[in-house]
Design an enzyme around this catalytic site. Structure first.
Site, PDB file in Angstrom:
ATOM      1  N   SER A   1      61.928  93.021  94.296  1.00 40.98           N
ATOM      2  CA  SER A   1      61.510  94.175  95.093  1.00 40.98           C
ATOM      3  C   SER A   1      62.697  94.817  95.798  1.00 40.98           C
ATOM      4  O   SER A   1      63.640  94.142  96.191  1.00 40.98           O
ATOM      5  CB  SER A   1      60.482  93.773  96.148  1.00 40.98           C
ATOM      6  OG  SER A   1      60.145  94.913  96.909  1.00 40.98           O
TER       7      SER A   1
ATOM      8  N   ARG B   1      68.856  97.664  73.641  1.00 38.16           N
ATOM      9  CA  ARG B   1      68.352  98.044  72.309  1.00 38.16           C
ATOM     10  C   ARG B   1      69.045  99.324  71.832  1.00 38.16           C
ATOM     11  O   ARG B   1      69.580  99.370  70.730  1.00 38.16           O
ATOM     12  CB  ARG B   1      66.827  98.246  72.402  1.00 38.16           C
ATOM     13  CG  ARG B   1      66.180  98.613  71.111  1.00 38.16           C
ATOM     14  CD  ARG B   1      64.693  98.796  71.307  1.00 38.16           C
ATOM     15  NE  ARG B   1      64.392  99.802  72.350  1.00 38.16           N
ATOM     16  CZ  ARG B   1      63.176 100.188  72.701  1.00 38.16           C
ATOM     17  NH1 ARG B   1      62.123  99.619  72.135  1.00 38.16           N
ATOM     18  NH2 ARG B   1      62.983 101.110  73.632  1.00 38.16           N
TER      19      ARG B   1
ATOM     20  N   LYS C   1      54.758  88.775  93.885  1.00 39.56           N
ATOM     21  CA  LYS C   1      55.286  90.149  93.849  1.00 39.56           C
ATOM     22  C   LYS C   1      54.128  91.153  93.823  1.00 39.56           C
ATOM     23  O   LYS C   1      54.183  92.196  94.480  1.00 39.56           O
ATOM     24  CB  LYS C   1      56.198  90.345  92.626  1.00 39.56           C
ATOM     25  CG  LYS C   1      56.624  91.793  92.366  1.00 39.56           C
ATOM     26  CD  LYS C   1      57.480  92.331  93.491  1.00 39.56           C
ATOM     27  CE  LYS C   1      58.122  93.669  93.350  1.00 39.56           C
ATOM     28  NZ  LYS C   1      57.673  94.754  92.599  1.00 39.56           N
TER      29      LYS C   1
ATOM     30  N   HIS D   1      52.737  91.310  97.260  1.00 39.12           N
ATOM     31  CA  HIS D   1      53.705  92.085  98.049  1.00 39.12           C
ATOM     32  C   HIS D   1      53.413  93.577  97.880  1.00 39.12           C
ATOM     33  O   HIS D   1      53.358  94.330  98.853  1.00 39.12           O
ATOM     34  CB  HIS D   1      55.135  91.767  97.598  1.00 39.12           C
ATOM     35  CG  HIS D   1      56.156  92.775  98.025  1.00 39.12           C
ATOM     36  ND1 HIS D   1      56.299  94.004  97.415  1.00 39.12           N
ATOM     37  CD2 HIS D   1      57.075  92.764  99.025  1.00 39.12           C
ATOM     38  CE1 HIS D   1      57.258  94.682  98.015  1.00 39.12           C
ATOM     39  NE2 HIS D   1      57.747  93.958  98.994  1.00 39.12           N
ATOM     40  N   ASN D   2      53.217  94.000  96.638  1.00 36.09           N
ATOM     41  CA  ASN D   2      52.972  95.422  96.399  1.00 36.09           C
ATOM     42  C   ASN D   2      51.626  95.871  96.967  1.00 36.09           C
ATOM     43  O   ASN D   2      51.507  96.991  97.472  1.00 36.09           O
ATOM     44  CB  ASN D   2      53.029  95.721  94.899  1.00 36.09           C
ATOM     45  CG  ASN D   2      54.460  95.738  94.382  1.00 36.09           C
ATOM     46  OD1 ASN D   2      55.345  95.124  94.976  1.00 36.09           O
ATOM     47  ND2 ASN D   2      54.710  96.419  93.287  1.00 36.09           N
TER      48      ASN D   2
ATOM     49  N   VAL E   1      63.140  94.774  81.028  1.00 39.97           N
ATOM     50  CA  VAL E   1      62.538  95.830  80.200  1.00 39.97           C
ATOM     51  C   VAL E   1      61.200  96.220  80.804  1.00 39.97           C
ATOM     52  O   VAL E   1      60.676  95.542  81.697  1.00 39.97           O
ATOM     53  CB  VAL E   1      62.370  95.365  78.735  1.00 39.97           C
ATOM     54  CG1 VAL E   1      63.718  94.951  78.153  1.00 39.97           C
ATOM     55  CG2 VAL E   1      61.374  94.218  78.610  1.00 39.97           C
TER      56      VAL E   1
ATOM     57  N   ARG F   1      44.233 106.147  97.488  1.00 36.54           N
ATOM     58  CA  ARG F   1      45.060 106.821  96.466  1.00 36.54           C
ATOM     59  C   ARG F   1      44.161 107.435  95.398  1.00 36.54           C
ATOM     60  O   ARG F   1      44.412 108.549  94.923  1.00 36.54           O
ATOM     61  CB  ARG F   1      46.029 105.829  95.821  1.00 36.54           C
ATOM     62  CG  ARG F   1      47.128 105.402  96.766  1.00 36.54           C
ATOM     63  CD  ARG F   1      48.321 104.868  96.011  1.00 36.54           C
ATOM     64  NE  ARG F   1      49.259 104.223  96.924  1.00 36.54           N
ATOM     65  CZ  ARG F   1      50.461 103.775  96.574  1.00 36.54           C
ATOM     66  NH1 ARG F   1      50.871 103.896  95.332  1.00 36.54           N
ATOM     67  NH2 ARG F   1      51.254 103.212  97.457  1.00 36.54           N
TER      68      ARG F   1
ATOM     69  N   GLU G   1      52.196  96.384 100.495  1.00 39.06           N
ATOM     70  CA  GLU G   1      52.975  97.633 100.601  1.00 39.06           C
ATOM     71  C   GLU G   1      52.032  98.847 100.558  1.00 39.06           C
ATOM     72  O   GLU G   1      52.179  99.790 101.357  1.00 39.06           O
ATOM     73  CB  GLU G   1      53.974  97.663  99.437  1.00 39.06           C
ATOM     74  CG  GLU G   1      54.768  98.922  99.259  1.00 39.06           C
ATOM     75  CD  GLU G   1      55.599  98.846  97.973  1.00 39.06           C
ATOM     76  OE1 GLU G   1      56.290  97.844  97.733  1.00 39.06           O
ATOM     77  OE2 GLU G   1      55.542  99.815  97.182  1.00 39.06           O
TER      78      GLU G   1
ATOM     79  N   HIS H   1      16.183  84.564  94.465  1.00 40.49           N
ATOM     80  CA  HIS H   1      17.501  83.918  94.390  1.00 40.49           C
ATOM     81  C   HIS H   1      17.641  82.752  95.359  1.00 40.49           C
ATOM     82  O   HIS H   1      18.666  82.104  95.389  1.00 40.49           O
ATOM     83  CB  HIS H   1      18.605  84.954  94.638  1.00 40.49           C
ATOM     84  CG  HIS H   1      18.699  85.968  93.531  1.00 40.49           C
ATOM     85  ND1 HIS H   1      18.902  85.621  92.227  1.00 40.49           N
ATOM     86  CD2 HIS H   1      18.590  87.323  93.538  1.00 40.49           C
ATOM     87  CE1 HIS H   1      18.926  86.713  91.473  1.00 40.49           C
ATOM     88  NE2 HIS H   1      18.727  87.764  92.248  1.00 40.49           N
TER      89      HIS H   1
HETATM   90  P1  NBP Z   1      63.620 101.611  82.465  1.00 43.11           P
HETATM   91  O1  NBP Z   1      62.441 102.336  81.925  1.00 43.11           O
HETATM   92  O2  NBP Z   1      64.687 102.374  83.169  1.00 43.11           O
HETATM   93  O3  NBP Z   1      64.315 100.782  81.279  1.00 43.11           O
HETATM   94  C1  NBP Z   1      63.579 100.078  80.340  1.00 43.11           C
HETATM   95  C2  NBP Z   1      64.514  99.223  79.504  1.00 43.11           C
HETATM   96  O4  NBP Z   1      63.717  98.441  78.609  1.00 43.11           O
HETATM   97  C3  NBP Z   1      65.499  99.996  78.636  1.00 43.11           C
HETATM   98  O5  NBP Z   1      66.743  99.339  78.652  1.00 43.11           O
HETATM   99  C4  NBP Z   1      64.852  99.886  77.244  1.00 43.11           C
HETATM  100  O6  NBP Z   1      65.760  99.956  76.180  1.00 43.11           O
HETATM  101  C5  NBP Z   1      64.301  98.513  77.305  1.00 43.11           C
HETATM  102  N1  NBP Z   1      63.307  98.182  76.270  1.00 43.11           N
HETATM  103  C6  NBP Z   1      62.092  98.682  76.017  1.00 43.11           C
HETATM  104 BR1  NBP Z   1      61.334 100.080  76.903  1.00 43.11          BR
HETATM  105  N2  NBP Z   1      61.474  98.100  74.989  1.00 43.11           N
HETATM  106  C7  NBP Z   1      62.333  97.157  74.577  1.00 43.11           C
HETATM  107  C8  NBP Z   1      62.277  96.196  73.540  1.00 43.11           C
HETATM  108  N3  NBP Z   1      61.189  96.090  72.787  1.00 43.11           N
HETATM  109  N4  NBP Z   1      63.344  95.386  73.362  1.00 43.11           N
HETATM  110  C9  NBP Z   1      64.427  95.497  74.144  1.00 43.11           C
HETATM  111  N5  NBP Z   1      64.541  96.404  75.159  1.00 43.11           N
HETATM  112  C10 NBP Z   1      63.497  97.213  75.366  1.00 43.11           C
HETATM  113  O7  NBP Z   1      63.051 100.462  83.355  1.00 43.11           O
HETATM  114  P2  NBP Z   1      63.454 100.035  84.850  1.00 43.11           P
HETATM  115  O8  NBP Z   1      63.059 101.096  85.825  1.00 43.11           O
HETATM  116  O9  NBP Z   1      64.844  99.529  84.855  1.00 43.11           O
HETATM  117  O10 NBP Z   1      62.446  98.827  85.092  1.00 43.11           O
HETATM  118  C11 NBP Z   1      62.534  97.603  84.409  1.00 43.11           C
HETATM  119  C12 NBP Z   1      61.469  96.690  84.962  1.00 43.11           C
HETATM  120  O11 NBP Z   1      61.692  96.503  86.366  1.00 43.11           O
HETATM  121  C13 NBP Z   1      60.037  97.221  84.852  1.00 43.11           C
HETATM  122  O12 NBP Z   1      59.151  96.168  84.601  1.00 43.11           O
HETATM  123  C14 NBP Z   1      59.775  97.800  86.217  1.00 43.11           C
HETATM  124  O13 NBP Z   1      58.382  97.850  86.521  1.00 43.11           O
HETATM  125  C15 NBP Z   1      60.504  96.810  87.082  1.00 43.11           C
HETATM  126  N6  NBP Z   1      60.848  97.297  88.419  1.00 43.11           N
HETATM  127  C16 NBP Z   1      61.295  98.565  88.596  1.00 43.11           C
HETATM  128  C17 NBP Z   1      61.616  99.008  89.872  1.00 43.11           C
HETATM  129  C18 NBP Z   1      62.150 100.399  90.105  1.00 43.11           C
HETATM  130  O14 NBP Z   1      62.291 100.780  91.283  1.00 43.11           O
HETATM  131  N7  NBP Z   1      62.456 101.148  89.069  1.00 43.11           N
HETATM  132  C19 NBP Z   1      61.497  98.141  90.963  1.00 43.11           C
HETATM  133  C20 NBP Z   1      61.087  96.849  90.748  1.00 43.11           C
HETATM  134  C21 NBP Z   1      60.751  96.440  89.468  1.00 43.11           C
HETATM  135  P3  NBP Z   1      66.180 101.369  75.523  1.00 43.11           P
HETATM  136  O15 NBP Z   1      67.322 101.850  76.346  1.00 43.11           O
HETATM  137  O16 NBP Z   1      66.543 101.007  74.147  1.00 43.11           O
HETATM  138  O17 NBP Z   1      64.955 102.240  75.585  1.00 43.11           O
END
Ligand code: NBP
Length: 470
Positions: free
Chosen positions: A129, A34, A185, A188-189, A75, A290, A192, A454
């Protein structure tokens, strides 16, 4: 120019690393973000010289893709996924595959899946994951959706997934229909959370209770990581305990504020388990621990007025360390028995047809809970796919039986010292409850009948009974 095998929308840390992983494995990837400046920075930086091409709009992204077109949304979970789907949908055709690789709530995936299927599209809710390292070098991948979508995606997913050390098999499998991938998933968490809490309680007992310094504990965890406890979480615990704070010179772990945060997947696991009637006390204890930890200000105030025993251990430290190792392994098995049983109950509830051996198999590498134990769990479910509880597998029954004295000793020590052990205690209580032919629910039923009419059933005859207890 040849068309791209897959399009990726969302170049956050997970999206970028998955793109690099897919490309490294021989696929051309088209990307869209985006905020275009972030995409340009990526294309000119890490993606430079690679088979990764940018797009300035959704139509431009679609035009780059082979048919049927596969688009991976990476996203933020929640409204961004719905917004992304609505924006992309006008450019998709029947047979195209839309994948949500974020940590979405599985009921959202169920809803999206039904809506998109009605429009002739394939929707794949895919759990990933392993954090950012996993995304780049090989995560454990849990895709749900139709078998057709799995067939189309499998060549890419098998290549980018982590490979198990034991047999080199990729840690990905078709989990089941609709929200099955995100459901698994989530569990899994939850598992975890429990793994982490069990380790934290053992750390607390050995550190605050037995007075073992962090450096010595690091060595103990290193040693444990070479035996039956071998796992990513034990490995990183040793590394954490060894790290010195550059500011104070103390172990860095001791300078970290003791308030655990959470993003909600552990809570979702507990909430769902309550909904479908699955007992998972150790995961619940981990979520609650937690929450308790987050009441820091209240705890500090309470610590000044609420008295308990002195947390100083005077017994045989070496014996306690050995008991702690066995107790941790036993409680880990008891926690996995709960998590796997939850999956079995959910599979029937949601018609997911989960293959528990396959799920344990794909958790052997790439993900946060990867551990030697998962190979044994895979073997147990292969021996008996209808196993109602892991504890009824001979190998696991014996593993817990031979360590239960250690778990009881560790808990008695923790209780004596006043060191909280919610997760360890819940694991043993689960064992004792599950192996009890008779539980005190007879009294509970009598009370319910007393105050609310009951009714109850009897042990000696069929029928529904009510007594005027006064
Ligand atoms: P980030 O927060 O780093 O990135 C989010 C992305 O979503 C950006 O590219 C952002 O675009 C885009 N975005 C959003 Br916000 N709203 C949007 C929309 N309406 N249309 C198009 N793009 C949009 O996220 P991440 O850490 O890469 O995580 C992504 C997913 O993976 C999440 O669901 C997360 O829970 C999951 N996840 C993360 C991890 C981890 O370790 N980080 C592990 C496993 C799963 P922009 O650049 O324009 O803002």
């Amino acid at each position: 120019m040849a068309k791209a095998s897959i399009g990726v929308v969302g170049l956050g840390v997970m999206g970028r690393n998955l793109v690099l992983n897919i490309e490294r494995n021989g696929f051309h990837v088209a990307v869209y973000n985006r905020t275009q400046s972030k995409m340009q920075a990526f294309l000119q930086g890490e993606a430079a010289g690679k088979h990764i091409t940018g797009s300035d709009s959704y139509p431009a992204l679609m035009a780059q893709l082979e048919k049927p077109r596969c688009v991976l949304l990476m996203v933020t979970a929640g409204s961004a996924v719905d917004a992304g789907i609505e924006e992309i949908k006008p450019f998709l055709e029947p047979g195209d595959i839309l994948i949500d690789g974020g940590n979405s709530y599985f009921m959202d995936t169920e809803r999206r899946s039904l809506a998109l299927t009605a429009e002739g599209l394939h929707f794949v809710g895919m759990g990933v994951s392993g954090g950012e390292e996993g995304a780049l070098w090989g995560p454990s991948i849990m895709p749900g959706g139709t078998p057709e979508a799995w067939q189309a995606l499998a060549p890419i997913l098998r290549k980018i997934a982590a490979k198990a050390e034991e047999d080199g098999e990729p840690c990905v499998t078709h989990i089941g229909p609709r929200g099955a991938g995100h459901y698994v998933k989530t569990v899994h968490n939850g598992i975890e959370y429990a793994d982490m809490q069990l380790i934290a309680e053992i750390y607390d007992l050995l550190s605050r209770g037995a007075g073992l310094p962090a450096a010595e504990l690091a060595g103990i965890f290193d040693e444990w990581n070479r035996g039956e406890l071998r796992s990513y979480l034990i490995e990183i615990t040793a590394k954490i305990l060894r790290r010195t704070d550059e500011i104070t010179g103390k172990p860095l772990v001791e300078m970290v504020l003791d308030e655990a945060q959470q993003k909600g997947t552990g809570k979702w696991t507990s909430q769902n388990a309550f909904d479908i009637g699955a007992p998972i006390p150790t995961i619940n204890a981990a979520v609650e621990s937690r929450i308790l930890s987050s009441l820091k200000a209240e705890r500090v105030a309470a610590s000044r007025v609420l008295r308990g025993p002195s947390p100083r251990f005077t017994g045989d430290r070496a014996a306690l360390v050995e008991a702690a190792r066995a107790a941790l392994y036993a409680s880990k098995i008891l926690s996995y028995a709960q998590g796997m049983s939850l999956l079995r109950i959910a599979s029937a509830e949601y018609d997911y047809h989960l293959d528990l051996a396959e799920i344990a198999r794909i958790w052997r590498a790439g993900c946060i809970i990867r551990a030697g134990l998962l190979g044994d769990i895979t073997a147990a479910y292969r021996r008996n796919p209808a196993l109602s509880n892991l504890l009824l597998d001979d190998a696991f029954r014996q593993a817990v039986e031979s360590r239960q004295a250690a778990l009881r000793h560790v808990l008695q020590t923790a209780i004596g010292l006043g060191i909280p052990a919610l997760a360890l205690g819940s694991a043993l209580a689960y064992y004792d409850a599950y192996r009890s032919e008779r539980l005190p629910a007879n009294l509970t039923q009598a009370q319910r009948d007393f105050f609310g009419a009951h009714t109850y059933r009897r042990v000696d005859q069929e029928g529904i009974f009510h007594t005027d207890w006064e």
